[in-house]
Motif scaffolding. Structure first.
Motif, PDB file in Angstrom:
ATOM      1  N   LEU A 126      46.189  56.993 107.515  1.00 31.99           N
ATOM      2  CA  LEU A 126      47.641  56.600 107.119  1.00 31.99           C
ATOM      3  C   LEU A 126      47.785  56.452 105.713  1.00 31.99           C
ATOM      4  CD1 LEU A 126      50.477  55.256 107.984  1.00 31.99           C
ATOM      5  CD2 LEU A 126      49.195  52.990 108.092  1.00 31.99           C
ATOM      6  N   ILE A 127      46.913  55.467 105.055  1.00 27.90           N
ATOM      7  CA  ILE A 127      47.257  55.432 103.395  1.00 27.90           C
ATOM      8  C   ILE A 127      47.101  56.451 102.804  1.00 27.90           C
ATOM      9  CG2 ILE A 127      46.861  52.736 103.796  1.00 27.90           C
ATOM     10  CD1 ILE A 127      44.065  53.170 102.584  1.00 27.90           C
ATOM     11  N   LYS A 128      46.213  57.406 103.111  1.00 30.32           N
ATOM     12  CA  LYS A 128      46.140  58.542 102.648  1.00 30.32           C
ATOM     13  C   LYS A 128      47.185  59.508 102.343  1.00 30.32           C
ATOM     14  CE  LYS A 128      40.893  59.410 102.670  1.00 30.32           C
ATOM     15  NZ  LYS A 128      39.881  60.179 103.101  1.00 30.32           N
ATOM     16  N   GLU A 129      47.927  59.603 103.642  1.00 29.45           N
ATOM     17  CA  GLU A 129      49.060  60.474 103.866  1.00 29.45           C
ATOM     18  C   GLU A 129      50.147  59.910 102.938  1.00 29.45           C
ATOM     19  OE1 GLU A 129      49.576  63.261 105.318  1.00 29.45           O
ATOM     20  OE2 GLU A 129      47.586  63.717 105.852  1.00 29.45           O
ATOM     21  N   LEU A 130      50.100  58.373 103.006  1.00 29.52           N
ATOM     22  CA  LEU A 130      51.217  57.896 102.439  1.00 29.52           C
ATOM     23  C   LEU A 130      51.340  57.901 100.837  1.00 29.52           C
ATOM     24  CD1 LEU A 130      51.674  54.599 104.258  1.00 29.52           C
ATOM     25  CD2 LEU A 130      53.570  56.407 104.021  1.00 29.52           C
ATOM     26  N   ASP A 131      50.003  57.983 100.379  1.00 27.08           N
ATOM     27  CA  ASP A 131      49.856  58.116  98.861  1.00 27.08           C
ATOM     28  C   ASP A 131      50.490  59.508  98.236  1.00 27.08           C
ATOM     29  OD1 ASP A 131      48.496  56.922  96.691  1.00 27.08           O
ATOM     30  OD2 ASP A 131      47.159  58.328  96.605  1.00 27.08           O
ATOM     31  N   GLU A 132      50.571  60.546  99.182  1.00 25.67           N
ATOM     32  CA  GLU A 132      51.361  61.685  98.695  1.00 25.67           C
ATOM     33  C   GLU A 132      52.804  61.814  98.909  1.00 25.67           C
ATOM     34  OE1 GLU A 132      49.288  64.138  97.524  1.00 25.67           O
ATOM     35  OE2 GLU A 132      47.568  62.677  97.716  1.00 25.67           O
ATOM     36  N   VAL A 133      53.353  60.727  99.256  1.00 26.77           N
ATOM     37  CA  VAL A 133      54.682  60.656  99.274  1.00 26.77           C
ATOM     38  C   VAL A 133      55.609  60.681  97.938  1.00 26.77           C
ATOM     39  CG1 VAL A 133      57.010  59.365 100.268  1.00 26.77           C
ATOM     40  CG2 VAL A 133      54.886  59.681 101.711  1.00 26.77           C
ATOM     41  N   LYS A 134      56.436  61.434  97.736  1.00 21.45           N
ATOM     42  CA  LYS A 134      56.878  61.541  96.486  1.00 21.45           C
ATOM     43  C   LYS A 134      57.965  60.496  96.328  1.00 21.45           C
ATOM     44  CE  LYS A 134      54.523  65.278  95.663  1.00 21.45           C
ATOM     45  NZ  LYS A 134      53.399  65.177  94.556  1.00 21.45           N
ATOM     46  N   GLY A 135      58.128  59.954  95.092  1.00 24.03           N
ATOM     47  CA  GLY A 135      59.322  59.314  94.556  1.00 24.03           C
ATOM     48  C   GLY A 135      58.865  57.519  94.934  1.00 24.03           C
ATOM     49  N   ILE A 136      58.042  57.366  95.663  1.00 27.93           N
ATOM     50  CA  ILE A 136      57.505  55.875  95.698  1.00 27.93           C
ATOM     51  C   ILE A 136      56.459  55.688  94.644  1.00 27.93           C
ATOM     52  CG2 ILE A 136      56.342  54.196  97.361  1.00 27.93           C
ATOM     53  CD1 ILE A 136      59.000  54.826  98.226  1.00 27.93           C
ATOM     54  N   GLU A 137      56.857  54.547  93.697  1.00 27.04           N
ATOM     55  CA  GLU A 137      55.821  54.086  92.639  1.00 27.04           C
ATOM     56  C   GLU A 137      54.835  53.231  93.119  1.00 27.04           C
ATOM     57  OE1 GLU A 137      56.286  55.002  89.610  1.00 27.04           O
ATOM     58  OE2 GLU A 137      58.741  55.961  89.461  1.00 27.04           O
ATOM     59  N   ARG A 138      55.026  52.538  94.027  1.00 31.10           N
ATOM     60  CA  ARG A 138      54.197  51.425  94.701  1.00 31.10           C
ATOM     61  C   ARG A 138      53.935  51.301  96.106  1.00 31.10           C
ATOM     62  NH1 ARG A 138      55.112  45.942  91.173  1.00 31.10           N
ATOM     63  NH2 ARG A 138      54.472  46.318  89.245  1.00 31.10           N
ATOM     64  N   LEU A 139      52.857  51.305  96.536  1.00 29.37           N
ATOM     65  CA  LEU A 139      52.631  50.944  97.975  1.00 29.37           C
ATOM     66  C   LEU A 139      51.729  49.861  98.049  1.00 29.37           C
ATOM     67  CD1 LEU A 139      52.160  54.508  99.176  1.00 29.37           C
ATOM     68  CD2 LEU A 139      53.668  53.044 100.196  1.00 29.37           C
ATOM     69  N   ARG A 140      51.836  48.681  98.857  1.00 28.26           N
ATOM     70  CA  ARG A 140      51.388  47.417  98.935  1.00 28.26           C
ATOM     71  C   ARG A 140      50.737  47.131 100.429  1.00 28.26           C
ATOM     72  NH1 ARG A 140      51.330  43.452  94.763  1.00 28.26           N
ATOM     73  NH2 ARG A 140      53.167  44.482  93.847  1.00 28.26           N
TER      74      ARG A 140
END
Length: 444
Positions: free
Chosen positions: A220-234
């Protein structure tokens, strides 16, 4: 429905509740309602309830009175965890017209007709075994960050907890839907997403309705890390036994995941952890903290802890206090144990006097202040990135660095929802950090 109708929302409890309130609010807007602040006059007030602690239960009546003060003729609905656990108790509160349980809350607009007041509170709730399907949610428009729900329910049987009774079995959103929601959030200009759920480390269980894991939390976190336009994921709260080395290493080298972890502990005594039926001992917790600090020395680590659990003697409480005092953590969320119906703990011997619980809670909150201060001091003279919030608080704008240091500077509306490189310089009298801008350019 009449396009002039106004609806207001009040959310008790966790980030997950905030994400679900926001989703329910969008359903009302799609039905032609205008959303207004809870302090304003509305035709309908929706209260999303929590039942983690006794105080959350008690606050419900106060919030109902607040709604009645705004409009004595308003239609009042209660949804959420408390509404599932004790629907009739809420329905009996003066002024409450509708109570919806775990499966019904996302269909609330189907239960609304002309918003006429009911003589008695109307209840629609299910057996919790029926809460076996997943409804995706995310919050938007309330803050400069979004809470993205990725998982719901819990299969753990902690002896103090009612959440499995209120939310049902562990189940997950599909990976594709999580990614689609993240893209929607990014397209609205929101800079930070906080992943939320009841037990997010269990992500993948119940995806597509299957009992087995289709995907893992790491995937899940690997895939989310590739989403464009999001500066931060917490990452919000994650169980220590589900926070694996691979996930910690990935966050340490991630493009967008920030060095901030919130890891429930609940007790620093193995005896109490066993009574609580937690799925780890304190040695594992030490290992998780050491691993994080090894690869991210500047990481912020928050801890949940319960005081006054049955059987917590003075010696066992001091064991927890000293354990936390010696651990390299950044702050505490302290919960005073309160008896909850239909839990194992309520039948346990060794009940702790309420005054003793309060005293211990005060001691740990004092320790939290000390820990936060020490963490902030360790960050002085370092260069960080801050995301500014949207509220003017007594002439100041506040923001959080990637590792959750709270900073302030004189109010400037142009800073709202922007990211800047700063150098942390000093801790103010109120415990917030002052800084110098290193780069005035907005980071995109």
């Amino acid at each position: 429905m009449n396009v002039s109708k106004k609806v207001a929302f009040y959310t008790l409890g966790c980030k997950l509740n905030f994400s679900e309130t926001s989703t329910i609010a969008r359903d009302f807007i799609n039905e032609g309602f205008d959303r207004v602040d809870f302090s304003e006059k509305a035709d309908m007030y929706v209260i999303n309830t929590c039942s983690v602690t006794e105080n959350a239960d008690k606050r419900f009546k106060t919030i109902v009175k607040q709604a009645q003060k705004g409009n004595p003729d308003a239609f009042i609905a209660a949804v959420g965890c408390y509404a599932q656990l004790k629907p009739q108790e809420l329905a009996d509160v003066n002024g409450v017209d509708l109570v919806l349980g775990a499966t019904e809350k996302f269909k609330i607009t189907d239960y609304i007709n002309d918003l006429s007041k009911n003589d008695f509170g109307e209840v629609h709730s299910c057996e919790i075994e029926e809460a076996n399907f997943y409804v995706g949610s995310y919050s938007i428009g309330d803050r400069t960050r979004a809470f993205l729900k990725v998982q719901d329910g819990c299969d753990y049987k902690c002896t103090y907890c009612t959440i499995p009774l209120a939310r049902g079995i562990s189940r997950s959103d599909t990976l594709q839907n999580v990614l689609d929601n993240a893209v929607e959030i990014s397209e609205k200009g929101i800079k930070e997403i906080v992943l939320t759920g009841v037990n997010i480390g269990d992500y993948g269980k119940g995806e597509y309705g299957n009992k087995k894991h289709e995907h893992t939390f790491l995937e899940l976190i690997k895939e989310l890390d590739e989403v464009k336009g999001i500066e931060r994921l917490r990452i919000s709260s994650i169980e220590p036994n589900l926070l694996k080395n691979e996930s910690i290493d990935f966050v340490a080298n991630s493009n967008t995941f920030v060095p901030h972890f919130h890891i429930p502990l609940q007790s620093g005594s193995n005896d109490l952890l066993k009574l609580m039926k937690r799925r780890y001992l304190k040695e594992l917790y030490i290992d998780r903290v050491h691993k994080i600090k090894e690869v991210m020395p500047h990481a912020c680590i928050g801890v949940d802890v319960i005081v006054g659990f049955p059987g917590e003697t003075d010696e066992l409480f001091l064991e927890t206090y000293h354990f936390l005092n010696e651990l390299d953590i950044s702050y505490l969320h302290v919960f005073t144990y309160s008896e909850r119906d239909n839990t194992e703990a309520v039948e346990m011997a060794g009940v702790v006097d309420l005054n003793v619980r309060k005293k211990r809670s005060k001691m740990l909150r004092g320790l939290s202040v000390k820990k936060r201060r020490a963490f902030y001091e360790s960050q002085l003279e370092t260069t960080r990135t801050v995301l500014f919030e949207g509220e003017n608080k007594q002439g100041y704008i506040h923001g959080f660095t990637e590792n959750y240091v709270k900073v302030k500077t004189p109010w400037n509306p142009e800073l709202v929802n922007t990211l800047h490189t700063i150098q942390l310089t000093e801790i103010d009298d109120d415990g917030l950090v002052r800084f110098n801008f290193v780069e005035l350019k907005i980071l995109n």
